[in-house]
Design an enzyme around this catalytic site. Structure first.
Site, PDB file in Angstrom:
ATOM      1  N   GLU A   1       9.599  66.368   2.933  1.00 58.01           N
ATOM      2  CA  GLU A   1       9.657  67.446   3.833  1.00 58.01           C
ATOM      3  C   GLU A   1      10.827  68.149   4.549  1.00 58.01           C
ATOM      4  O   GLU A   1      12.257  67.630   3.864  1.00 58.01           O
ATOM      5  CB  GLU A   1       9.538  66.797   5.573  1.00 58.01           C
ATOM      6  CG  GLU A   1       9.360  67.695   6.841  1.00 58.01           C
ATOM      7  CD  GLU A   1       9.673  66.699   7.973  1.00 58.01           C
ATOM      8  OE1 GLU A   1       9.832  65.703   8.137  1.00 58.01           O
ATOM      9  OE2 GLU A   1       9.967  67.911   8.843  1.00 58.01           O
TER      10      GLU A   1
ATOM     11  N   ASP B   1      26.146  59.357   8.193  1.00 61.37           N
ATOM     12  CA  ASP B   1      26.804  60.575   8.743  1.00 61.37           C
ATOM     13  C   ASP B   1      27.950  60.110   9.498  1.00 61.37           C
ATOM     14  O   ASP B   1      27.832  59.102  10.616  1.00 61.37           O
ATOM     15  CB  ASP B   1      26.087  61.137   9.840  1.00 61.37           C
ATOM     16  CG  ASP B   1      26.410  62.389  10.785  1.00 61.37           C
ATOM     17  OD1 ASP B   1      25.259  62.483  11.685  1.00 61.37           O
ATOM     18  OD2 ASP B   1      27.419  62.898  10.658  1.00 61.37           O
TER      19      ASP B   1
ATOM     20  N   ASP C   1      30.882  60.787  12.475  1.00 63.82           N
ATOM     21  CA  ASP C   1      31.414  62.595  13.072  1.00 63.82           C
ATOM     22  C   ASP C   1      32.852  62.454  13.414  1.00 63.82           C
ATOM     23  O   ASP C   1      32.849  61.012  14.036  1.00 63.82           O
ATOM     24  CB  ASP C   1      30.698  62.588  13.946  1.00 63.82           C
ATOM     25  CG  ASP C   1      29.941  63.785  14.809  1.00 63.82           C
ATOM     26  OD1 ASP C   1      31.174  64.021  15.062  1.00 63.82           O
ATOM     27  OD2 ASP C   1      28.989  64.455  15.295  1.00 63.82           O
TER      28      ASP C   1
ATOM     29  N   CYS D   1      45.535  64.006  18.542  1.00 63.68           N
ATOM     30  CA  CYS D   1      45.460  65.546  18.239  1.00 63.68           C
ATOM     31  C   CYS D   1      44.924  66.478  18.909  1.00 63.68           C
ATOM     32  O   CYS D   1      44.523  67.813  18.861  1.00 63.68           O
ATOM     33  CB  CYS D   1      45.884  65.401  16.777  1.00 63.68           C
ATOM     34  SG  CYS D   1      44.514  65.047  16.355  1.00 63.68           S
ATOM     35  N   CYS D   2      42.888  66.027  18.966  1.00 66.18           N
ATOM     36  CA  CYS D   2      41.878  66.565  19.264  1.00 66.18           C
ATOM     37  C   CYS D   2      40.434  65.614  19.816  1.00 66.18           C
ATOM     38  O   CYS D   2      40.905  65.002  20.199  1.00 66.18           O
ATOM     39  CB  CYS D   2      41.138  67.165  18.182  1.00 66.18           C
ATOM     40  SG  CYS D   2      42.420  68.036  16.548  1.00 66.18           S
TER      41      CYS D   2
ATOM     42  N   ARG E   1      32.429  68.602  12.178  1.00 65.52           N
ATOM     43  CA  ARG E   1      33.039  68.220  12.261  1.00 65.52           C
ATOM     44  C   ARG E   1      33.135  66.633  11.697  1.00 65.52           C
ATOM     45  O   ARG E   1      33.142  65.445  12.156  1.00 65.52           O
ATOM     46  CB  ARG E   1      33.520  67.568  13.783  1.00 65.52           C
ATOM     47  CG  ARG E   1      32.218  67.659  14.270  1.00 65.52           C
ATOM     48  CD  ARG E   1      31.802  67.611  15.661  1.00 65.52           C
ATOM     49  NE  ARG E   1      31.193  66.739  15.901  1.00 65.52           N
ATOM     50  CZ  ARG E   1      30.031  67.384  17.152  1.00 65.52           C
ATOM     51  NH1 ARG E   1      30.057  68.508  17.536  1.00 65.52           N
ATOM     52  NH2 ARG E   1      28.828  66.099  17.210  1.00 65.52           N
TER      53      ARG E   1
ATOM     54  N   HIS F   1      29.150  64.110   5.515  1.00 69.29           N
ATOM     55  CA  HIS F   1      27.822  63.238   4.674  1.00 69.29           C
ATOM     56  C   HIS F   1      28.340  62.365   3.400  1.00 69.29           C
ATOM     57  O   HIS F   1      28.481  63.445   2.544  1.00 69.29           O
ATOM     58  CB  HIS F   1      26.488  64.361   5.196  1.00 69.29           C
ATOM     59  CG  HIS F   1      26.155  64.739   6.361  1.00 69.29           C
ATOM     60  ND1 HIS F   1      25.757  66.284   6.615  1.00 69.29           N
ATOM     61  CD2 HIS F   1      26.559  64.438   8.102  1.00 69.29           C
ATOM     62  CE1 HIS F   1      24.967  66.319   8.024  1.00 69.29           C
ATOM     63  NE2 HIS F   1      26.342  65.071   8.275  1.00 69.29           N
TER      64      HIS F   1
ATOM     65  N   ASP G   1      27.210  55.922  12.783  1.00 73.19           N
ATOM     66  CA  ASP G   1      25.809  56.371  13.188  1.00 73.19           C
ATOM     67  C   ASP G   1      24.591  55.570  12.261  1.00 73.19           C
ATOM     68  O   ASP G   1      23.970  56.341  12.092  1.00 73.19           O
ATOM     69  CB  ASP G   1      25.564  57.435  13.472  1.00 73.19           C
ATOM     70  CG  ASP G   1      24.626  57.531  14.398  1.00 73.19           C
ATOM     71  OD1 ASP G   1      24.389  59.185  15.144  1.00 73.19           O
ATOM     72  OD2 ASP G   1      24.071  56.585  14.484  1.00 73.19           O
TER      73      ASP G   1
ATOM     74  N   LEU H   1      15.808  63.309   9.752  1.00 80.59           N
ATOM     75  CA  LEU H   1      15.921  64.689   9.130  1.00 80.59           C
ATOM     76  C   LEU H   1      17.614  64.925   9.010  1.00 80.59           C
ATOM     77  O   LEU H   1      18.366  64.709  10.136  1.00 80.59           O
ATOM     78  CB  LEU H   1      15.135  65.511   9.045  1.00 80.59           C
ATOM     79  CG  LEU H   1      13.636  65.795   9.731  1.00 80.59           C
ATOM     80  CD1 LEU H   1      13.335  66.314  10.395  1.00 80.59           C
ATOM     81  CD2 LEU H   1      13.141  66.340   8.692  1.00 80.59           C
ATOM     82  N   LEU H   2      17.890  65.152   7.794  1.00 81.76           N
ATOM     83  CA  LEU H   2      19.725  65.749   8.196  1.00 81.76           C
ATOM     84  C   LEU H   2      19.793  66.519   7.731  1.00 81.76           C
ATOM     85  O   LEU H   2      19.779  67.626   6.607  1.00 81.76           O
ATOM     86  CB  LEU H   2      20.266  64.083   6.721  1.00 81.76           C
ATOM     87  CG  LEU H   2      21.770  64.374   7.268  1.00 81.76           C
ATOM     88  CD1 LEU H   2      22.536  64.054   8.417  1.00 81.76           C
ATOM     89  CD2 LEU H   2      23.122  63.421   5.641  1.00 81.76           C
ATOM     90  N   LYS H   3      20.884  67.509   7.962  1.00 86.89           N
ATOM     91  CA  LYS H   3      21.512  69.053   7.778  1.00 86.89           C
ATOM     92  C   LYS H   3      21.348  68.893   6.116  1.00 86.89           C
ATOM     93  O   LYS H   3      22.765  68.208   5.389  1.00 86.89           O
ATOM     94  CB  LYS H   3      21.951  69.118   8.457  1.00 86.89           C
ATOM     95  CG  LYS H   3      23.120  70.662   8.723  1.00 86.89           C
ATOM     96  CD  LYS H   3      23.696  70.905   9.891  1.00 86.89           C
ATOM     97  CE  LYS H   3      25.130  69.961   9.525  1.00 86.89           C
ATOM     98  NZ  LYS H   3      25.801  70.173  10.474  1.00 86.89           N
TER      99      LYS H   3
END
Lengths: 480, 461
Positions: free
Chosen positions: B46, B111, B113, B123-124, B165, B168, B312, B322-324
């Protein structure tokens, strides 16, 4: 097959084979005829047993003395096998064990939730009984069920000694010297891998003989899972038997308590009431979620599910829910467009209007505590399980819970196992008994007085349970 | 590095160009086909596309590489996700009897993140990242890569920048693809040490004995902690903490047990230097351990809470998740400056170098991902259009190529293919294609080895 007179007298060899061992994998379904009465009784009693397994598992450390004692007495009460004695004595109990397991498979194979619950309790039950077996019988069980793994050489044991000792609390230098260590593919020992209680190298775990039970459990769990999937496929045939269908439905709902899936009072709550309701009638977990939502104008998926389903359970309609979440998210970083695209779908999904059209049920306490623990950025979960005791105490103080000052309130001793139940009970008390049937006038008067008193102390009713929980909590946390 | 005029509207123009001339369809196919050993493996995979205006389409599937190419060139997706290999062709899932359409296999994915570290980086926050907190990714990759290889025995790991950010990891071994949901979740939990939500202050708890996995992970963390934790994040310094739960009393993290905090208070008043303060904490821990007291791992717990990878579990658990793989947008100003630095100079501290055999440092990782995965749009610099510019730049030796082309006019398909291959090589992305090719070669080798072993066992000669 008659089961009346032959009971204690003739047990043929086939049965000895089947019930020769007090513990089994339930690989073969029973092949006899039984009466409907027996069908129902067996099933209900096993359900009671599994429910006890569940409750004890949450209240006590598994396999501690208290746990074992209580479970054993339940075995006795319900007439289930708990002793690895000879077949003749235990035959009836083992037969009951066998048959009842398969009946419950029929009832519990239908949804993911039911399956998960059933598997968890059966695994815990199995673990308890297997552990109880003397070592010889354990080995016998392994052989009967074809669980054969390779052992590692003495040299390899020596080389890995430090690592083996450091991987498990229960493994000492002596264990390594004295016992055989088995090399098992990690997929067969998931429970040990998950909790990191074993040494893992290149995809294999190294298990001492004394721990072989976890492999057995893993196997049991996998087999049962597959079996349930298969059972689900043959359900239509079973349901076509009218005698069985109502029975099976009753089984999957009974003893698991009300699930608040059927919405009563839809639309009776208006959105402006939510803020004040959250202070008065929401259990702590939902109050926390509500507050986080108001503060951050956002909740992550876990929080949205837990809180969103709770709101559905108290009577929010889909339109109200959409409006509620939308208006809050818009105050944050999400614009109306993005909300409609990204979040509205999942809310409709919650109400069963999308995808598989499953109408999700609000989470019970057990589910909140045991599944999907919160991580960084999450506000869901159960504060009594998932929060630091310090923070929890602070929070309870802020919410004005006075553990001590509770006046003489009717012991509304309901055992809390669902957030929506908390809400309903709390509303009942606060509502001044509008739903309570009045019988005679003088009684009515005193009842009214009681309820006025009760409503001022309403917060305390709820608080009392919370307070009790806090006290239990203290001792719970002290035990580590 | 010259910067092009950047215009958000130009992406629709650039995407078709990307899919026609740069996207490595043959490598992509080669990857997902896995040697064609399992029947219909590619056909039953898929894909999902995110198109212009956020239109999302699932259950895309293709029978050949060519079909994939044509479809992607037609739809020009902004984002592409890879899902599972199913029992039937996903594009036909509606025609299959309900209940029999099932997800069968998928790579094991992780993943990481950066937003999951918001409580420990000053810092961010949110989608921003900088070179300071990027160290967290470096640490995560090193720890997880080692564990997945050494502890679990996996060999074919593909680490990619996720586009905004984080990173993977795709574990492509056959054994990994066949893992059940329970197994995936067990692996993810084995790798998890930081637990707790907003309401938990102390997120790491260690007890004796310390498992070898934790020991190995600590070795990595300890390499980076002095510079990353003490200096860059300044966790023991005199400033307000970002997160209310790590409020410090006199700069002592509240995750320290209260009696330890009491003991150290005096010393901390007199000593300001972070390195010395840290040594005080460590010495205290050693003393406690020597005295045989429990709860003496607080120094390790601090290091882990600030540095250990946070994954995660839900992403790794699902077979049908589904993973990007490709995302067309990435807009962070900080990353653009990061890019400028990396594009203009490849001189990096040895320390920041990462690791596994195919990718040598984290810059490679970013650029590799950009090539393979993301045409990037950043403020001021369109990395992507730069690549396209490189494409169009005339080259020496072009005459020869033209001659070759003429010869092959009959076989146009071949010529187009070769032109495409040459296209990659013209750009600075060439070496990254090479990296991916090496990764794919590795998988192919394993497969050959496995087939040989099997035929030996069957005594097929």
């Amino acid at each position: 097959m008659q089961f009346g007179s032959r009971r204690r007298k003739i047990i043929n060899s086939a049965q000895t084979e089947l019930y020769g061992h007090s513990v089994q994998f339930y690989g073969q379904p029973p092949l006899e005829n039984i009466s409907l009465t027996e069908f129902e009784t067996f099933a209900v009693e096993r359900l009671k047993l599994l429910k006890t397994v569940e409750t004890l598992g949450v209240s006590f450390v598994k396999h501690s003395e208290q746990y074992s004692k209580k479970l054993e007495s339940e075995f006795k009460n319900l007439n289930f096998p708990y002793r690895p004695e000879t077949v003749s004595i235990e035959f009836e109990k083992r037969r009951k064990d066998h048959i009842s397991h398969f009946i419950l498979r029929l009832a519990y194979c239908q949804t993911e939730d039911l399956r998960r619950w059933f598997i968890q309790q059966e695994v815990d039950l199995f673990r308890y009984r297997f552990n109880d077996l003397p070592p010889k019988q354990k080995l016998e069980f392994l052989h009967r069920n074809n669980l054969q793994y390779d052992t590692i050489s003495v040299e390899e044991k020596k080389a890995l000694q430090d690592k083996l000792v450091n991987s498990s609390y229960a493994v000492s230098g002596i264990t390594v010297e004295d016992q055989d260590f088995y090399k098992v593919p990690f997929q067969d020992a998931l429970d040990l891998v998950r909790t990191r209680k074993v040494y893992l190298k290149a995809g294999y775990v190294y298990i001492p003989h004394q721990d072989i039970v976890t492999i057995v459990l893993n196997d049991f769990r996998t087999r049962l899972s597959k079996a349930l999937a298969l059972t689900a496929r043959s359900l239509p045939a079973v349901h076509s038997d009218e005698r069985l269908q109502p029975l099976l439905n009753h089984l999957s709902h009974a003893y698991v308590g009300q699930d608040y899936s059927i919405q009563k009072n839809v639309g009776k709550i208006s959105l402006d009431q939510i803020d004040s309701l959250s202070g008065k009638s929401f259990p702590l977990c939902m109050r926390q979620l509500h507050q986080a939502l108001r503060e951050n104008h956002h909740l992550r998926h876990g929080g949205r599910m837990q809180y969103g389903l709770f709101l559905k359970g108290i009577g929010l309609s889909l339109e109200q829910a959409l409006q509620f979440w939308r208006s809050e998210f818009i105050r944050g970083k999400v614009d109306a467009d993005k909300f409609d695209k990204a979040y509205a779908y999942s809310i409709r999904h919650m109400f069963g209007k999308e995808g598989k059209r499953t109408d999700y049920t609000p989470y019970s306490c057990m589910k909140v505590i045991l599944s999907n623990p919160p991580s960084q950025g999450d506000h869901h979960g159960c504060p009594f399980r998932h929060s630091d005791p310090e923070l929890l105490k602070q929070k309870l103080q802020v919410y004005k819970v006075s553990p001590s000052g509770i006046s003489q309130i009717e012991d509304s001793s309901f055992s809390l196992n669902h957030p929506n139940q908390y809400f309903v009970e709390s509303q009942k008390v606060l509502g001044g008994g509008k739903d309570i049937k009045r019988e005679t006038d003088p009684q009515q008067r005193s009842q009214e007085n009681a309820t006025t008193r009760a409503s001022t102390a309403a917060q305390d009713t709820a608080a009392k349970d919370v307070a009790e929980m806090t006290e239990d909590l203290d001792s719970f946390f002290q035990d580590g | 590095m010259p910067s092009s005029d950047y215009d958000s509207a130009s992406l629709p123009d650039l995407l078709p160009l990307y899919y026609r001339r740069l996207f490595p369809f043959s490598q992509y196919y080669r990857w997902l086909n896995y040697g064609g050993v399992q029947k219909n493996y590619f056909q039953n995979r898929e894909f999902s596309f995110t198109l212009k205006d956020d239109i999302y389409v699932r259950y895309q599937s293709f029978t050949t590489q060519n079909e994939l190419e044509k479809e992607m060139q037609k739809m020009n997706p902004y984002k592409i996700d890879i899902g599972a290999v199913y029992s039937h062709r996903p594009s036909q899932h509606n025609t299959v009897k309900s209940g029999t359409f099932q997800a069968l296999e998928k790579e094991l994915v992780f993943d990481i993140d950066m937003t999951d570290y918001d409580d420990v980086r000053s810092c961010c926050s949110a989608a921003d990242i900088c070179s300071k907190c990027w160290t967290l990714m470096t640490i995560a990759i090193r720890i997880l890569d080692r564990a997945l290889r050494d502890d679990f025995g996996f060999q074919h790991l593909l680490w990619v920048y996720s586009g905004r950010r984080g990173v993977h990891c795709w574990v492509c071994d056959e054994a990994a693809r066949k893992l059940s949901v329970a197994a995936r979740s067990a692996v993810a939990e084995y790798l998890s040490l930081v637990k707790g939500g907003e309401e938990t202050m102390k997120k790491v708890s260690l007890s004796d004995p310390i498992h070898p996995f934790i020991r190995e992970s600590l070795l990595v963390v300890e390499q980076y902690f002095p510079r990353y934790g003490l200096q860059e994040q300044d966790i023991l310094g005199r400033k307000e903490s970002v997160d209310k739960h790590l409020i410090k009393e006199l700069d002592l993290p509240l995750t320290l047990p209260s009696n330890v905090r009491k003991d150290l208070q005096q010393d901390f008043q007199n000593e300001r230097k972070p390195e010395v303060r840290w040594k005080l904490i460590r010495d205290h821990a050693t003393k406690k351990k020597a005295a045989g007291k429990k709860g003496h791992h607080f120094d390790k717990e601090i290091m882990l809470q600030y540095c250990y990878p946070r994954l995660d579990v839900n992403v790794s658990k699902g077979v049908n998740h589904l993973l990007k793989t490709i995302h067309a947008f990435m807009t962070t100003t900080s990353l653009s400056s990061l890019l400028t630095r990396t594009c203009s100079s490849f001189n990096l501290d040895q320390d920041a170098f990462l690791f596994p055999s195919t990718l040598k440092n984290w810059i490679d990782l970013i650029l590799f991902a950009f090539f393979f995965l993301i045409p990037v749009k950043t403020d001021g610099i369109t990395f992507f259009s730069l690549i396209c510019e490189e494409l169009d730049r005339p080259r020496i030796g072009e005459e020869e190529e033209k001659a070759e082309d003429d010869k092959d006019k009959e076989n146009e398909k071949d010529a187009a293919e070769r032109r495409k291959i040459r296209d990659y090589k013209r750009t600075s992305l060439a070496k990254y294609v090479k990296c991916f090719d090496q990764f794919l070669d590795g998988i192919a080798q394993s497969r050959k080895g496995e087939l040989l072993r099997k035929s030996d066992l069957q005594k097929d000669f």
